[in-house]
Design a protein around this motif. Sequence first.
Motif, PDB file in Angstrom:
ATOM      1  N   GLY A  59      17.931   7.349  -7.525  1.00 38.06           N
ATOM      2  CA  GLY A  59      17.657   7.106  -6.113  1.00 38.06           C
ATOM      3  C   GLY A  59      16.652   6.000  -5.865  1.00 38.06           C
ATOM      4  N   VAL A  60      16.436   5.128  -6.836  1.00 42.03           N
ATOM      5  CA  VAL A  60      15.524   3.998  -6.661  1.00 42.03           C
ATOM      6  C   VAL A  60      16.214   2.979  -5.762  1.00 42.03           C
ATOM      7  N   ARG A  61      15.500   2.521  -4.766  1.00 37.26           N
ATOM      8  CA  ARG A  61      16.022   1.498  -3.853  1.00 37.26           C
ATOM      9  C   ARG A  61      15.147   0.260  -3.967  1.00 37.26           C
ATOM     10  N   GLY A  62      15.684  -0.881  -3.549  1.00 40.45           N
ATOM     11  CA  GLY A  62      14.867  -2.083  -3.611  1.00 40.45           C
ATOM     12  C   GLY A  62      15.546  -3.291  -3.026  1.00 40.45           C
ATOM     13  N   ARG A  63      14.863  -4.421  -3.191  1.00 40.60           N
ATOM     14  CA  ARG A  63      15.386  -5.672  -2.651  1.00 40.60           C
ATOM     15  C   ARG A  63      14.844  -6.852  -3.455  1.00 40.60           C
ATOM     16  N   ASP A  64      15.535  -7.977  -3.299  1.00 38.86           N
ATOM     17  CA  ASP A  64      15.103  -9.258  -3.850  1.00 38.86           C
ATOM     18  C   ASP A  64      14.840 -10.142  -2.648  1.00 38.86           C
ATOM     19  N   ASP A  65      13.583 -10.497  -2.423  1.00 39.11           N
ATOM     20  CA  ASP A  65      13.258 -11.316  -1.248  1.00 39.11           C
ATOM     21  C   ASP A  65      13.212 -12.801  -1.572  1.00 39.11           C
ATOM     22  N   GLY A  66      13.684 -13.161  -2.764  1.00 37.51           N
ATOM     23  CA  GLY A  66      13.674 -14.562  -3.174  1.00 37.51           C
ATOM     24  C   GLY A  66      12.483 -14.910  -4.051  1.00 37.51           C
ATOM     25  N   LEU A 109       0.795  -1.228   0.000  1.00 45.42           N
ATOM     26  CA  LEU A 109       0.000   0.000   0.000  1.00 45.42           C
ATOM     27  C   LEU A 109       0.828   1.279   0.000  1.00 45.42           C
ATOM     28  N   ARG A 110       2.135   1.174   0.205  1.00 46.09           N
ATOM     29  CA  ARG A 110       2.964   2.364   0.399  1.00 46.09           C
ATOM     30  C   ARG A 110       3.738   2.808  -0.826  1.00 46.09           C
ATOM     31  N   GLY A 111       3.360   2.327  -1.995  1.00 48.34           N
ATOM     32  CA  GLY A 111       4.009   2.797  -3.212  1.00 48.34           C
ATOM     33  C   GLY A 111       5.124   1.914  -3.737  1.00 48.34           C
ATOM     34  N   GLU A 112       5.320   0.756  -3.167  1.00 48.54           N
ATOM     35  CA  GLU A 112       6.319  -0.163  -3.704  1.00 48.54           C
ATOM     36  C   GLU A 112       5.808  -0.748  -5.015  1.00 48.54           C
ATOM     37  N   VAL A 113       6.749  -1.116  -5.899  1.00 46.11           N
ATOM     38  CA  VAL A 113       6.401  -1.778  -7.146  1.00 46.11           C
ATOM     39  C   VAL A 113       7.157  -3.092  -7.270  1.00 46.11           C
ATOM     40  N   ASP A 120       2.069   6.018  -2.933  1.00 44.56           N
ATOM     41  CA  ASP A 120       0.917   5.172  -2.606  1.00 44.56           C
ATOM     42  C   ASP A 120       0.685   4.125  -3.690  1.00 44.56           C
ATOM     43  N   ARG A 121      -0.233   3.235  -3.416  1.00 45.62           N
ATOM     44  CA  ARG A 121      -0.498   2.124  -4.330  1.00 45.62           C
ATOM     45  C   ARG A 121      -1.002   2.602  -5.695  1.00 45.62           C
ATOM     46  N   ASP A 122      -1.840   3.625  -5.734  1.00 47.92           N
ATOM     47  CA  ASP A 122      -2.355   4.120  -7.013  1.00 47.92           C
ATOM     48  C   ASP A 122      -1.213   4.616  -7.907  1.00 47.92           C
ATOM     49  N   ALA A 123      -0.282   5.362  -7.327  1.00 44.79           N
ATOM     50  CA  ALA A 123       0.864   5.857  -8.105  1.00 44.79           C
ATOM     51  C   ALA A 123       1.743   4.695  -8.554  1.00 44.79           C
ATOM     52  N   ALA A 124       1.899   3.691  -7.685  1.00 43.53           N
ATOM     53  CA  ALA A 124       2.687   2.511  -8.043  1.00 43.53           C
ATOM     54  C   ALA A 124       2.004   1.744  -9.178  1.00 43.53           C
ATOM     55  N   GLU A 125       0.704   1.562  -9.099  1.00 39.78           N
ATOM     56  CA  GLU A 125      -0.032   0.820 -10.132  1.00 39.78           C
ATOM     57  C   GLU A 125       0.054   1.540 -11.482  1.00 39.78           C
ATOM     58  N   ALA A 126       0.108   2.867 -11.463  1.00 35.59           N
ATOM     59  CA  ALA A 126       0.213   3.643 -12.703  1.00 35.59           C
ATOM     60  C   ALA A 126       1.543   3.402 -13.416  1.00 35.59           C
ATOM     61  N   TRP A 158      11.348   0.916  -4.488  1.00 34.50           N
ATOM     62  CA  TRP A 158      10.740   2.160  -4.031  1.00 34.50           C
ATOM     63  C   TRP A 158      11.295   3.281  -4.879  1.00 34.50           C
ATOM     64  N   PHE A 159      10.410   4.026  -5.518  1.00 35.19           N
ATOM     65  CA  PHE A 159      10.792   5.199  -6.296  1.00 35.19           C
ATOM     66  C   PHE A 159      10.585   6.427  -5.421  1.00 35.19           C
ATOM     67  N   PRO A 160      11.510   7.380  -5.443  1.00 44.59           N
ATOM     68  CA  PRO A 160      11.389   8.552  -4.571  1.00 44.59           C
ATOM     69  C   PRO A 160      10.065   9.301  -4.694  1.00 44.59           C
ATOM     70  N   GLU A 161       9.483   9.373  -5.893  1.00 46.80           N
ATOM     71  CA  GLU A 161       8.264  10.181  -6.080  1.00 46.80           C
ATOM     72  C   GLU A 161       6.976   9.385  -5.957  1.00 46.80           C
ATOM     73  N   VAL A 162       7.058   8.100  -5.623  1.00 43.18           N
ATOM     74  CA  VAL A 162       5.866   7.248  -5.566  1.00 43.18           C
ATOM     75  C   VAL A 162       5.515   6.991  -4.109  1.00 43.18           C
TER      76      VAL A 162
END
Length: 171
Positions: free
Chosen positions: A55-62, A19-23, A74-80, A68-72
């Motif tokens: 400045g994009v950060r992220g991870r591989d959880d397997g 819900l927090r803008g992750e993609v 919420d979920r709606d922005a991520a879905e876009a 995470w994008f700096p300007e994103v």
Amino acid sequence: MDTEGRRILVGRVTGAFGLRGEVKLESWTEPRQAIFRYQPWILRDARGVERQVQGVRGRDDGKRVTAWFPEVADRDAAEAMRGLEILVPRSAFPPPAPGEFYWVDLEGLRVVNLEGVSFGTVSHLFATGANDVLVARDGGRERMIPFVRPQYITDIDFEKGVVTVDWDPEF
């Protein structure tokens, strides 16, 4: 090899995560999380419109790669962002070790066999369970040659722009 100005497709956004803008990302780097090392990213949408992000950060959880994008926020922005392609400048990659190369550096090289018969140019390479495969295209003809050195791929000459193969032109 001329890498100035080239951009390499390294992944794409496949959808929102949480819900927090992750993609969620599909990464074509090896290992998958290496995609975060190569920034800035150029994001390209289906219409070809591009924008640069840093400045994009992220991870591989397997299970998946998430970012995470700096300007994103919420979920709606991520879905876009679903479907955006991720490109990076070729210059963002570290230079290969002596005798090594990136697959992308083979793309566009001429392919000839030991007798000098032209097979066109390297379109792309792909991995299979048994061995990697070089795809050479010449007009409408496509040849898939096992990337096995030195058995089938006998020489790669970046200065001349030629890959020499031991392959039957009729195959």
